[in-house]
Design an enzyme around this catalytic site. Structure first.
Site, mmCIF file in Angstrom:
data_model
loop_
_atom_site.group_PDB
_atom_site.id
_atom_site.type_symbol
_atom_site.label_atom_id
_atom_site.label_comp_id
_atom_site.label_asym_id
_atom_site.label_seq_id
_atom_site.Cartn_x
_atom_site.Cartn_y
_atom_site.Cartn_z
ATOM 1 N N TYR A 24 11.736 37.394 -13.462
ATOM 2 C CA TYR A 24 12.786 36.900 -13.697
ATOM 3 C C TYR A 24 13.276 35.253 -11.646
ATOM 4 O O TYR A 24 13.356 34.934 -12.784
ATOM 5 C CB TYR A 24 14.164 37.138 -13.954
ATOM 6 C CG TYR A 24 13.805 38.275 -15.325
ATOM 7 C CD1 TYR A 24 13.766 37.417 -16.745
ATOM 8 C CD2 TYR A 24 14.742 39.376 -15.396
ATOM 9 C CE1 TYR A 24 13.611 38.500 -18.124
ATOM 10 C CE2 TYR A 24 13.606 39.877 -16.883
ATOM 11 C CZ TYR A 24 13.497 39.677 -17.281
ATOM 12 O OH TYR A 24 12.957 40.207 -18.765
ATOM 13 N N ASN A 76 19.275 31.061 -25.136
ATOM 14 C CA ASN A 76 18.103 32.419 -24.323
ATOM 15 C C ASN A 76 19.031 33.312 -24.593
ATOM 16 O O ASN A 76 19.916 33.293 -24.662
ATOM 17 C CB ASN A 76 17.574 32.166 -22.939
ATOM 18 C CG ASN A 76 17.311 33.394 -22.733
ATOM 19 O OD1 ASN A 76 16.605 34.321 -23.549
ATOM 20 N ND2 ASN A 76 16.573 33.389 -21.431
ATOM 21 N N ASP A 89 19.857 33.419 -38.549
ATOM 22 C CA ASP A 89 20.916 32.592 -39.669
ATOM 23 C C ASP A 89 21.887 32.364 -39.519
ATOM 24 O O ASP A 89 22.048 31.409 -39.798
ATOM 25 C CB ASP A 89 21.441 34.316 -40.658
ATOM 26 C CG ASP A 89 20.220 34.537 -41.388
ATOM 27 O OD1 ASP A 89 19.143 34.395 -41.420
ATOM 28 O OD2 ASP A 89 20.781 35.710 -41.527
ATOM 29 N N HIS A 102 13.242 30.925 -22.605
ATOM 30 C CA HIS A 102 12.681 32.426 -21.771
ATOM 31 C C HIS A 102 13.017 31.834 -20.536
ATOM 32 O O HIS A 102 11.330 30.850 -20.290
ATOM 33 C CB HIS A 102 11.914 32.698 -22.754
ATOM 34 C CG HIS A 102 12.543 33.570 -24.299
ATOM 35 N ND1 HIS A 102 13.379 34.117 -23.924
ATOM 36 C CD2 HIS A 102 12.816 32.633 -25.198
ATOM 37 C CE1 HIS A 102 13.541 34.564 -25.903
ATOM 38 N NE2 HIS A 102 12.968 33.705 -26.574
ATOM 39 N N VAL A 103 13.058 32.863 -20.110
ATOM 40 C CA VAL A 103 12.601 32.520 -18.849
ATOM 41 C C VAL A 103 11.135 33.241 -17.712
ATOM 42 O O VAL A 103 10.730 32.471 -17.957
ATOM 43 C CB VAL A 103 13.263 33.512 -16.759
ATOM 44 C CG1 VAL A 103 13.042 33.171 -15.846
ATOM 45 C CG2 VAL A 103 14.667 32.667 -17.488
ATOM 46 N N SER A 104 10.628 34.385 -18.396
ATOM 47 C CA SER A 104 8.991 35.233 -18.526
ATOM 48 C C SER A 104 8.211 34.527 -19.483
ATOM 49 O O SER A 104 9.571 34.010 -20.716
ATOM 50 C CB SER A 104 9.739 36.382 -18.403
ATOM 51 O OG SER A 104 9.917 37.118 -19.477
ATOM 52 N N ARG A 113 7.979 41.957 -27.450
ATOM 53 C CA ARG A 113 8.874 40.985 -27.239
ATOM 54 C C ARG A 113 7.732 39.722 -27.510
ATOM 55 O O ARG A 113 8.694 38.814 -27.812
ATOM 56 C CB ARG A 113 9.006 40.803 -25.701
ATOM 57 C CG ARG A 113 9.453 41.611 -24.721
ATOM 58 C CD ARG A 113 9.751 41.040 -23.847
ATOM 59 N NE ARG A 113 10.625 42.594 -23.007
ATOM 60 C CZ ARG A 113 11.103 42.713 -22.775
ATOM 61 N NH1 ARG A 113 12.264 42.425 -23.149
ATOM 62 N NH2 ARG A 113 11.836 43.977 -21.963
#
Length: 151
Positions: A24, A76, A89, A102-104, A113
């Protein structure tokens, strides 16, 4: 009056800078929030940044975004990305333009993931750019909203 966007961060993102820095990076949540505020301001937008480790709180903020007529969302959802139909929803229900970030690079990581419930509720998804993904997300959201860069 400037349009407002929400930048919502989910579980464990309060640990940015110290949690698995090899994945990260070393930037903190405060760094993310500063980047978001500066990027949004560059388009005449106001970024309201929030973080919670609780799914229900994130859902409440998504609902609040609709009642407050927020122009757009950057989210995120952390680990909830891969598990939360409820967040999906909520996003579908409020019908606010949303960018997932997303950072990664989640697709270069564990198989679990690779699926996102958030992506189907967002008009765009970004991953793997580090915290710069937030800048890219806000830039894309600004374009979707028709906001132009200010001088």
């Amino acid at each position: 009056m400037a349009q407002t966007i929400y930048v919502l961060n989910g579980p464990n993102l309060n640990l940015l800078g110290t949690r698995e820095p090899e994945i990260y990076g070393r930037a903190t949540l405060a760094d993310v929030e500063k980047l978001c505020a500066e990027t949004a301001a560059g388009f005449g937008l106001v970024a309201v940044c929030r973080q919670s480790n609780h799914e229900g709180q994130l859902i409440d903020w998504i609902h609040q975004a609709r009642s407050e007529k927020v122009a757009g969302l950057v989210i995120n959802a952390g680990g909830y990305t891969h598990t939360s139909i409820a967040l999906h929803d909520a996003l579908v229900g409020v019908q606010i333009p949303t960018v997932e970030v997303h950072v990664s690079n989640v697709f270069a990581r564990e198989d679990f993931r690779h699926h996102s419930f958030i992506a189907k509720a967002a008009f765009a998804s970004l991953c793997g750019f580090g915290i710069d993904g937030y800048r890219l997300a806000i830039t894309g959201l600004a374009a979707k909203l028709g906001a132009s860069a200010t001088a």
